[in-house]
Design an enzyme around this catalytic site. Structure first.
Site, short mmCIF file in Angstrom:
data_model
loop_
_atom_site.label_atom_id
_atom_site.label_comp_id
_atom_site.label_asym_id
_atom_site.label_seq_id
_atom_site.Cartn_x
_atom_site.Cartn_y
_atom_site.Cartn_z
N GLY A 161 -9.10 -64.40 54.88
CA GLY A 161 -9.28 -64.31 56.33
C GLY A 161 -9.58 -65.65 56.99
N LYS A 202 -8.51 -53.19 55.70
CA LYS A 202 -9.94 -53.33 55.98
C LYS A 202 -10.36 -52.25 57.00
CE LYS A 202 -9.38 -58.23 55.13
NZ LYS A 202 -10.12 -59.41 54.73
N GLU A 224 -8.53 -63.42 44.32
CA GLU A 224 -8.72 -63.70 45.73
C GLU A 224 -9.85 -64.71 45.90
OE1 GLU A 224 -7.06 -60.35 48.35
OE2 GLU A 224 -9.16 -59.90 47.97
N HIS A 269 -13.68 -55.88 45.99
CA HIS A 269 -13.25 -56.82 47.03
C HIS A 269 -14.44 -57.71 47.39
CE1 HIS A 269 -11.88 -58.46 50.83
NE2 HIS A 269 -10.65 -58.14 50.45
N SER A 272 -5.12 -65.16 52.77
CA SER A 272 -4.31 -65.75 53.84
C SER A 272 -2.83 -65.89 53.47
CB SER A 272 -4.90 -67.11 54.26
OG SER A 272 -6.21 -66.93 54.78
N ASN A 295 -4.23 -54.48 52.58
CA ASN A 295 -5.62 -54.04 52.71
C ASN A 295 -5.95 -54.08 54.20
OD1 ASN A 295 -8.37 -53.63 52.65
ND2 ASN A 295 -8.86 -55.70 51.91
N GLU A 326 -15.54 -58.71 50.09
CA GLU A 326 -16.36 -58.22 51.21
C GLU A 326 -17.33 -57.13 50.73
OE1 GLU A 326 -13.08 -57.43 53.85
OE2 GLU A 326 -12.69 -59.59 53.96
C1 PEP Z 1 -7.97 -59.37 51.71
O1 PEP Z 1 -8.60 -58.76 52.54
O2 PEP Z 1 -7.93 -58.96 50.54
C2 PEP Z 1 -7.26 -60.59 52.10
C3 PEP Z 1 -6.63 -61.26 51.20
O3 PEP Z 1 -7.33 -60.90 53.44
P1 PEP Z 1 -6.40 -61.98 54.20
O4 PEP Z 1 -4.99 -61.78 53.74
O5 PEP Z 1 -6.59 -61.66 55.65
O6 PEP Z 1 -6.92 -63.33 53.82
#
Ligand code: PEP
Length: 253
Positions: free
Chosen positions: A173, A11, A167, A95, A212, A9, A97
């Site tokens: 992040g 972003k 998630e 997601h 992460s 992803n 976000e």
């Molecule tokens: C994500 O954006 O879905 C995500 C898991 O981000 P990160 O791997 O940076 O934590």
């Protein structure tokens, strides 16, 4: 037998020059990788570039969101059929976000999921709890509610052509990964909740972990019984790291 999937992803990152380098590296590296599907979910303006560079490779691509509307007077919205026009296999919906920054409710996420699947896309449905929710002991309530919202609109059978990504919001992040045991517990909860309605759909459902993930923690996460790969944010912008994560999902003999 469920296959493994690792989806990047990106972003709101990228530009034409950096994307080309990244996509070409991922494409080349994926050519010698077997047993794992690699996907990249890129910003809408770069779908054409992804299609052009990945078109005849094993790597698939998708959008990071999708409108619940069809064609019409919805300025700024990108429809499911626009994504399929550019060869997308996947569309991320829900997601954290989108939920937190753009206000996507469970009902809106369910409508997006439904629009995506009806257009032939495979939705990647993100679910997960905030830190406060985890600390209050309501992780399963939150994740259960997010899943039920989808099934109420599309039915459990729709999950036969979908992916779920667990998630935890506190792990996205932040550099703070759920432990393999914490992640496995929620993945098992998700599978069991769906199995209560349809055991075959639950058994075949790919459930990804996101939050992460790095090459250094991917093998242990992906070796959990109910973790079928990952949704990767930051680390998907670095070709070597992303492909090391993909290789961590290759089934061990
Ligand atoms: C994500 O954006 O879905 C995500 C898991 O981000 P990160 O791997 O940076 O934590």
């Amino acid at each position: 037998m469920r296959g493994k999937l690792v989806a990047g992803n990106w972003k709101s990152n990228g530009d034409l020059v950096a994307n080309r380098r990244l996509l070409e590296q991922v494409r080349a590296s994926a050519a010698s990788m077997h047993g794992v599907e690699a996907a990249v979910c890129v910003p809408y303006p770069y779908l054409a570039q992804a299609q052009q560079i990945l078109g005849d490779s094993s790597v698939v691509w998708g959008g990071q969101d999708v409108s619940h509307f069809g064609a019409g007077a919805y300025t700024g919205a990108v429809t499911s059929t626009m994504l399929t026009d550019f060869g997308c296999k996947y569309a991320i919906v829900g997601h954290s976000e989108r939920r937190a920054v753009f206000g996507d409710s469970d009902a809106l996420v369910a409508a997006k999921f439904d629009a995506a699947r009806k257009a032939g896309l495979t939705p990647i449905l993100c679910v997960g709890e905030s830190l406060q929710e985890r600390e209050s002991g309501v992780t399963e309530t939150v994740v259960g509610r997010q899943l039920d919202a989808i099934m109420a609109v599309s039915g459990v059978a729709a999950l036969a052509r979908a992916v779920v990504a667990y998630e935890p919001v506190w792990a996205i992040g932040t550099g703070k990964t759920a432990t393999p045991a914490q992640a496995q517990a929620v993945h098992a909860f998700i599978r069991n909740r769906i199995a209560a309605l349809d055991a075959a759909v639950a058994a075949g459902l790919q459930i990804l972990y996101g939050g992460s993930v790095k090459a250094a923690n991917a093998v242990e996460l992906f070796s959990q019984a109910d973790i079928d790969g990952g949704l990767i944010g930051g680390a998907s912008l670095v070709a070597d790291e992303f492909m090391a994560i993909c290789r961590a999902a290759v089934p061990r003999a």
